[in-house]
Design an enzyme around this catalytic site. Structure first.
Site, PDB file in Angstrom:
ATOM      1  N   GLU A 137      12.443  -9.494   1.209  1.00 13.62           N
ATOM      2  CA  GLU A 137      11.676  -8.340   1.691  1.00 13.62           C
ATOM      3  C   GLU A 137      12.508  -7.083   1.451  1.00 13.62           C
ATOM      4  OE1 GLU A 137      11.148  -8.721   5.924  1.00 13.62           O
ATOM      5  OE2 GLU A 137      10.287  -6.707   6.136  1.00 13.62           O
ATOM      6  N   ASN A 152       7.819  -5.613  -1.184  1.00 15.92           N
ATOM      7  CA  ASN A 152       7.846  -4.523  -0.217  1.00 15.92           C
ATOM      8  C   ASN A 152       6.427  -4.456   0.337  1.00 15.92           C
ATOM      9  OD1 ASN A 152       7.812  -2.210   1.278  1.00 15.92           O
ATOM     10  ND2 ASN A 152       8.934  -0.961  -0.211  1.00 15.92           N
ATOM     11  N   ARG A 207      13.616   3.967  12.209  1.00 18.55           N
ATOM     12  CA  ARG A 207      12.454   4.858  12.242  1.00 18.55           C
ATOM     13  C   ARG A 207      11.624   4.645  13.516  1.00 18.55           C
ATOM     14  NH1 ARG A 207       9.515   4.669   6.689  1.00 18.55           N
ATOM     15  NH2 ARG A 207       8.483   6.496   7.618  1.00 18.55           N
ATOM     16  N   HIS A 236       4.316  -4.461   9.176  1.00 15.52           N
ATOM     17  CA  HIS A 236       4.255  -4.344  10.628  1.00 15.52           C
ATOM     18  C   HIS A 236       2.937  -4.832  11.215  1.00 15.52           C
ATOM     19  CE1 HIS A 236       7.524  -1.823   9.327  1.00 15.52           C
ATOM     20  NE2 HIS A 236       6.686  -0.976   8.741  1.00 15.52           N
ATOM     21  N   ARG A 292       7.713   0.562  13.500  1.00 18.97           N
ATOM     22  CA  ARG A 292       8.199   0.025  12.212  1.00 18.97           C
ATOM     23  C   ARG A 292       9.354  -0.965  12.402  1.00 18.97           C
ATOM     24  NH1 ARG A 292       5.808   3.447   8.272  1.00 18.97           N
ATOM     25  NH2 ARG A 292       5.454   5.510   9.152  1.00 18.97           N
ATOM     26  N   TYR A 310      11.276   8.716   1.230  1.00 20.95           N
ATOM     27  CA  TYR A 310      11.202   7.692   0.173  1.00 20.95           C
ATOM     28  C   TYR A 310      11.846   8.119  -1.150  1.00 20.95           C
ATOM     29  CZ  TYR A 310       7.975   5.607   3.494  1.00 20.95           C
ATOM     30  OH  TYR A 310       7.418   5.062   4.626  1.00 20.95           O
ATOM     31  N   ASP A 317       1.851 -15.572   6.710  1.00 19.20           N
ATOM     32  CA  ASP A 317       1.367 -16.956   6.575  1.00 19.20           C
ATOM     33  C   ASP A 317       1.320 -17.395   5.113  1.00 19.20           C
ATOM     34  OD1 ASP A 317       1.138 -17.191   9.289  1.00 19.20           O
ATOM     35  OD2 ASP A 317      -1.051 -17.132   9.356  1.00 19.20           O
ATOM     36  N   ALA A 367       3.286  -0.798   4.785  1.00 20.22           N
ATOM     37  CA  ALA A 367       2.778  -0.786   6.166  1.00 20.22           C
ATOM     38  C   ALA A 367       2.327  -2.170   6.643  1.00 20.22           C
ATOM     39  CB  ALA A 367       1.623   0.202   6.275  1.00 20.22           C
ATOM     40  N   PRO A 402       0.791  -1.230   0.000  1.00 16.50           N
ATOM     41  CA  PRO A 402       0.000   0.000   0.000  1.00 16.50           C
ATOM     42  C   PRO A 402       0.829   1.289   0.000  1.00 16.50           C
ATOM     43  CG  PRO A 402      -0.095  -1.100   2.135  1.00 16.50           C
ATOM     44  CD  PRO A 402       0.556  -2.059   1.188  1.00 16.50           C
ATOM     45  N   ASN A 403       0.325   2.255  -0.720  1.00 11.68           N
ATOM     46  CA  ASN A 403       0.877   3.621  -0.815  1.00 11.68           C
ATOM     47  C   ASN A 403       2.161   3.715  -1.639  1.00 11.68           C
ATOM     48  OD1 ASN A 403      -1.160   4.884   0.862  1.00 11.68           O
ATOM     49  ND2 ASN A 403      -0.218   3.802   2.571  1.00 11.68           N
ATOM     50  N   ARG A 440       5.130  11.082  -2.428  1.00 10.56           N
ATOM     51  CA  ARG A 440       4.858  10.745  -1.029  1.00 10.56           C
ATOM     52  C   ARG A 440       6.113  10.932  -0.165  1.00 10.56           C
ATOM     53  NH1 ARG A 440       4.902   4.554   1.080  1.00 10.56           N
ATOM     54  NH2 ARG A 440       4.155   5.008   3.164  1.00 10.56           N
ATOM     55  N   HIS A 463      12.694  -2.760   1.713  1.00  7.45           N
ATOM     56  CA  HIS A 463      12.166  -1.469   2.186  1.00  7.45           C
ATOM     57  C   HIS A 463      13.078  -0.370   1.677  1.00  7.45           C
ATOM     58  CE1 HIS A 463       9.330  -3.433   4.773  1.00  7.45           C
ATOM     59  NE2 HIS A 463      10.291  -4.243   5.152  1.00  7.45           N
ATOM     60  N   LEU A 464      12.482   0.686   1.196  1.00  6.50           N
ATOM     61  CA  LEU A 464      13.269   1.824   0.718  1.00  6.50           C
ATOM     62  C   LEU A 464      13.986   2.504   1.889  1.00  6.50           C
ATOM     63  CD1 LEU A 464      10.384   3.016  -1.529  1.00  6.50           C
ATOM     64  CD2 LEU A 464      12.638   2.434  -2.435  1.00  6.50           C
TER      65      LEU A 464
HETATM   66  C1  DQA Z   1       8.348   0.990   3.668  1.00  4.64           C
HETATM   67  C2  DQA Z   1       8.477   1.189   5.177  1.00  4.64           C
HETATM   68  C3  DQA Z   1       7.150   1.002   5.868  1.00  4.64           C
HETATM   69  O1  DQA Z   1       7.286   1.200   7.272  1.00  4.64           O
HETATM   70  C4  DQA Z   1       6.135   1.982   5.350  1.00  4.64           C
HETATM   71  O2  DQA Z   1       4.869   1.762   5.925  1.00  4.64           O
HETATM   72  C5  DQA Z   1       6.049   2.008   3.861  1.00  4.64           C
HETATM   73  C6  DQA Z   1       7.261   1.865   3.079  1.00  4.64           C
HETATM   74  C7  DQA Z   1       9.663   1.305   2.919  1.00  4.64           C
HETATM   75  O3  DQA Z   1       9.767   0.919   1.770  1.00  4.64           O
HETATM   76  O4  DQA Z   1      10.544   1.959   3.479  1.00  4.64           O
HETATM   77  O5  DQA Z   1       4.996   2.255   3.294  1.00  4.64           O
HETATM   78  O6  DQA Z   1       8.059  -0.370   3.423  1.00  4.64           O
END
Ligand code: DQA
Length: 164
Positions: free
Chosen positions: A98, A74, A107, A80, A111, A23, A87, A77, A10-11, A18, A100-101
């Site tokens: 996995e 990735n 942080r 967490h 997180r 990011y 699962d 959110a 998401p996002n 954003r 994460h940017l």
């Molecule tokens: C994220 C880190 C997460 O905590 C956050 O909710 C994101 C992006 C990252 O790529 O750094 O949406 O996964």
């Protein structure tokens, strides 16, 4: 050919606009284009998808069990919060990286915990968009090495059964 599914949570569709200080300024489309180019160079087939919906991500992970050799995710959110995504990864058993940017461990405390890392092959966090590229390279090398090991094992088993 190695087949890899890349999932953005998401996002991440808002990357580029954003929270740029966290990011960066690159859009998701730019990250995806670079990844597609890299996959072509490596001879890897990739499918890249984004969803803001936990259930849809779970379904895609389940379906990846047939048709893909590995997953790069990735979970954003959902990292967490989502036992369901964890699962699904554990259920299909595909090697998963996995990404994460941002460095989630630097942080806010909420997180710091990832439900996904316990079932992932590895985690890349804090390197920005290059993290996806490293994940693709790492997963590709892992999958090729696993295939090679399996092949050698089956050849040596066949040779053993012949000499019996
Ligand atoms: C994220 C880190 C997460 O905590 C956050 O909710 C994101 C992006 C990252 O790529 O750094 O949406 O996964």
């Amino acid at each position: 050919m190695v087949r890899i599914l890349v999932l953005h949570g998401p996002n991440l569709n808002l990357l580029g606009t954003r929270e740029r200080a966290i990011y960066g300024t690159l859009s998701m489309d730019s990250i995806d284009s670079a990844l597609t180019k890299q996959a072509e160079e490596l001879g890897v087939a990739i499918d890249i998808r984004q969803s803001n919906n936990e259930g849809e991500l779970v379904t895609w992970i389940q379906e990846a069990g047939s048709g893909f050799d590995g997953v790069i995710i990735n979970p954003a959110a959902y990292t967490h919060t989502s036992i369901a995504i964890r699962d699904a990864i554990a259920a299909v058993g595909l090697p998963t990286i996995e990404v994460h940017l941002s460095n989630i461990h630097q942080r806010e405390p909420f997180r710091h915990h990832s439900y996904v890392s316990g079932v992932a092959l590895g985690q890349i966090s804090g390197l920005g968009p290059i993290g996806y590229s490293l994940a693709l390279r790492g997963l590709h090398e892992h999958l090729v090495a696993t295939r090679r090991r399996k092949k050698t094992l089956s050849v040596s088993r066949r040779q053993k059964s012949k000499t019996k």
